[in-house]
Each structure stands twice: as structure tokens, then as C-alpha cells.
Design a protein around this motif. Structure first.
Motif, PDB file in Angstrom:
ATOM      1  N   UNK A  13       0.833  -1.211   0.000  1.00 42.83           N
ATOM      2  CA  UNK A  13       0.000   0.000   0.000  1.00 42.83           C
ATOM      3  C   UNK A  13       0.865   1.257   0.000  1.00 42.83           C
ATOM      4  N   UNK A  14       1.915   1.248   0.790  1.00 43.15           N
ATOM      5  CA  UNK A  14       2.822   2.400   0.842  1.00 43.15           C
ATOM      6  C   UNK A  14       3.493   2.589  -0.511  1.00 43.15           C
ATOM      7  N   UNK A  64      -6.321   4.434  -1.710  1.00 50.71           N
ATOM      8  CA  UNK A  64      -5.157   4.064  -0.891  1.00 50.71           C
ATOM      9  C   UNK A  64      -5.148   4.893   0.400  1.00 50.71           C
ATOM     10  N   UNK A  65      -5.447   6.172   0.295  1.00 48.54           N
ATOM     11  CA  UNK A  65      -5.478   7.030   1.483  1.00 48.54           C
ATOM     12  C   UNK A  65      -6.566   6.590   2.460  1.00 48.54           C
ATOM     13  N   UNK A  66      -7.711   6.148   1.932  1.00 50.74           N
ATOM     14  CA  UNK A  66      -8.766   5.632   2.800  1.00 50.74           C
ATOM     15  C   UNK A  66      -8.295   4.369   3.524  1.00 50.74           C
ATOM     16  N   UNK A  67      -7.575   3.524   2.789  1.00 43.90           N
ATOM     17  CA  UNK A  67      -7.036   2.305   3.401  1.00 43.90           C
ATOM     18  C   UNK A  67      -5.978   2.668   4.440  1.00 43.90           C
ATOM     19  N   UNK A  73      -1.931   4.163   8.856  1.00 43.34           N
ATOM     20  CA  UNK A  73      -0.654   4.327   8.148  1.00 43.34           C
ATOM     21  C   UNK A  73      -0.518   5.791   7.764  1.00 43.34           C
ATOM     22  N   UNK A  74       0.681   6.314   7.938  1.00 46.54           N
ATOM     23  CA  UNK A  74       0.967   7.690   7.526  1.00 46.54           C
ATOM     24  C   UNK A  74       2.362   7.742   6.925  1.00 46.54           C
ATOM     25  N   UNK A  90       4.760   5.722   9.332  1.00 48.99           N
ATOM     26  CA  UNK A  90       4.329   5.141  10.607  1.00 48.99           C
ATOM     27  C   UNK A  90       3.143   4.238  10.274  1.00 48.99           C
ATOM     28  N   UNK A  91       3.152   3.047  10.843  1.00 53.15           N
ATOM     29  CA  UNK A  91       2.109   2.065  10.574  1.00 53.15           C
ATOM     30  C   UNK A  91       1.748   1.374  11.882  1.00 53.15           C
TER      31      UNK A  91
END
Length: 136
Positions: A13-14, A64-67, A73-74, A90-91
Motif C-alpha cells: 500500500x505504501x 489508498x489514502x482511505x485504506x 498508516x501515515x 508510521x504504521x
């Protein structure tokens, strides 16, 4: 059983976030260049095609941002270096980084961009023969 710090799915995802961010910027830039260049007789047609790619990338980036939000996750730092892209993230409370070397990053960007523009992955690049023509 221990929970892994960051799963391969979260790392994917990242990676997608990074790719989509860059792809969207490239499509947006290309639209501006096409519009402002004065080279095209019908720039609106090309802007529409590239703009549709930008919209597709934006939709996927939003997903992806919603996920990211669901998974806590940031991505907080993205750096472009000589060797590739590095992002710090950060996750779920874990802090880490991911590095993607330029050759693989560019290759995947091109594959995705072709897909978002509705081109087939097997289409040859400029000056390249089709696979069927090359095998004869």
C-alpha cells in the motif's frame, strides 16, 4: 504468535501510494505542457486522454489514502535521491522506511501509466516492433 510490525500488504500500500503520487503529478504536468506548448493542433484531445489517466490515478490514490486511514498508516517524509525514492512512514505505531530504486520505480510507473491511459502492457514503445512482428 507475534503480530508482524508491518505486513507485506501494508508495504505494498505504501509503495502504491508513492507510485500513484508521482504518476498523478506527471499526468498533471503533462496536461499543462500539452496545453501551453502550442505544438498540438488539437491539444484538448491529448489533454482529455492524459487527464483521464490523472483522474484514474487520483481515484486510486484516494482509495489508498482511505485504506491508510483504516490501517493507521501515515507517510510523513518522501525523498528523491540518486538511487531512488525513500519514504518514512508510521504504521500502527511502528516507524519504518521503504526504499525503491529508480529502475524498478520507473518501470512500474510506466506500466501503471499505460494501464491508466488504457494502453496494453504488451504495446511496444516508440520505434519498437510488436512482439508478433519481432518473432517472424
Amino acid at each position: 504468535m507475534a503480530i508482524p510490525a508491518v505486513t507485506s500488504e501494508e508495504r505494498a500500500l505504501i509503495k502504491s501510494y508513492l507510485l500513484l503520487t508521482f504518476i498523478h503529478k506527471v499526468f498533471e504536468r503533462d496536461c499543462r505542457v500539452i496545453q501551453e506548448s502550442g505544438v498540438f493542433k488539437t491539444p484538448q484531445l491529448y489533454v482529455e486522454v492524459v487527464g483521464n489517466g490523472a483522474k484514474q490515478a487520483a481515484i486510486l490514490l484516494r482509495e489508498v489514502k482511505q485504506e491508510f486511514s483504516r490501517r493507521t498508516i501515515k507517510v510523513y517524509d518522501i525523498r528523491k535521491g540518486n538511487d531512488g525514492i525513500e519514504a518514512r512512514y508510521a504504521c500502527r505505531g511502528y516507524v519504518g522506511s521503504i526504499t525503491i530504486l529508480w529502475p524498478s520505480f520507473r518501470k512500474e510507473m510506466m506500466e501503471r501509466m499505460r494501464a491508466y491511459l488504457g494502453l496494453h502492457a504488451s504495446d511496444p514503445g516508440p520505434g519498437q516492433p510488436h512482439a508478433a512482428a519481432a518473432s517472424h
